[in-house]
Motif scaffolding. Structure first.
Motif, short mmCIF file in Angstrom:
data_model
loop_
_atom_site.label_atom_id
_atom_site.label_comp_id
_atom_site.label_asym_id
_atom_site.label_seq_id
_atom_site.Cartn_x
_atom_site.Cartn_y
_atom_site.Cartn_z
N UNK A 142 36.52 31.65 49.48
CA UNK A 142 36.68 30.24 49.82
C UNK A 142 37.17 29.37 48.66
N UNK A 143 36.49 29.38 47.53
CA UNK A 143 36.83 28.46 46.44
C UNK A 143 38.23 28.72 45.88
N UNK A 144 38.53 29.97 45.56
CA UNK A 144 39.86 30.26 44.99
C UNK A 144 40.99 29.99 45.98
N UNK A 145 40.90 30.45 47.24
CA UNK A 145 41.97 30.11 48.18
C UNK A 145 42.09 28.60 48.42
N UNK A 146 40.95 27.91 48.46
CA UNK A 146 40.99 26.46 48.67
C UNK A 146 41.68 25.78 47.48
N UNK A 147 41.39 26.26 46.28
CA UNK A 147 42.04 25.72 45.08
C UNK A 147 43.56 25.95 45.15
N UNK A 148 43.95 27.17 45.51
CA UNK A 148 45.37 27.48 45.63
C UNK A 148 46.04 26.64 46.71
N UNK A 149 45.33 26.41 47.77
CA UNK A 149 45.85 25.58 48.86
C UNK A 149 46.13 24.17 48.36
#
Length: 166
Positions: A142-149
């Motif tokens: 969640x956190x890493x993909x959300x950051x990339x998003x």
């Protein structure tokens, strides 16, 4: 059908196929986990488990059941709305279900790690394992993909609606 409409329909078909492939991976994992969690109740050791272990186990099973429901719902939606011109709606809802299903799968995995840690070691070490699992799944899923998003620099006008559904 115009070439633009055909391209849009192809993109929707590709998006749906990619989503269903991703769900197959998650479904296999959650089904194996669910079977493992169910089998625990039939062991001799479970009969002597304390209320904390039993409550953690039950909550974990409920998280896994929610994950199964959410991760399999897109297939039902697709089948029930098949050939009704609703592919875009199916993709949008299925995407939400997939994200929620992954969240419940993560919770089920965290609960399993906590429960096994409690049975094997117990105490604060078990809680530490649960916190580690929480941080691991929370970060990777969640956190890493959300950051990339959030780093996306694509202008909204440059991306059509079908691409946003990916």
């Amino acid at each position: 059908m115009s070439q633009a409409e055909e391209s849009h329909q192809r993109r929707l078909a590709r998006n749906l196929n990619e989503l269903l492939q991703e769900l197959r991976v998650a479904q296999a994992g959650v089904q194996i986990l669910f079977g493992f969690l169910l089998s625990i109740t039939f062991t001799d050791r479970y009969a002597s488990a304390d209320a904390y272990i039993r409550a953690t186990h039950l909550i974990t099973i409920l998280f896994a059941a929610c994950a199964v429901a959410l991760l399999t719902a897109p297939a039902a939606w697709h089948r029930l709305l098949f050939r009704r011109g609703r592919r875009e709606d199916v993709i949008e809802v299925a995407n939400r279900f997939a994200i929620a299903g992954l969240a419940f799968l993560a919770l089920a995995m965290i609960g399993t790690v906590l429960m096994l840690g409690e049975v094997i070691i117990g105490g604060w070490v078990a809680i530490g394992f649960g916190v580690f699992a929480l941080l691991l799944f929370g970060t990777l899923w969640f956190a890493l993909p959300w950051r990339e998003r959030g780093r996306d620099s694509i202008e909204s006008d440059d991306v059509d609606e079908a691409d946003r559904l990916e």
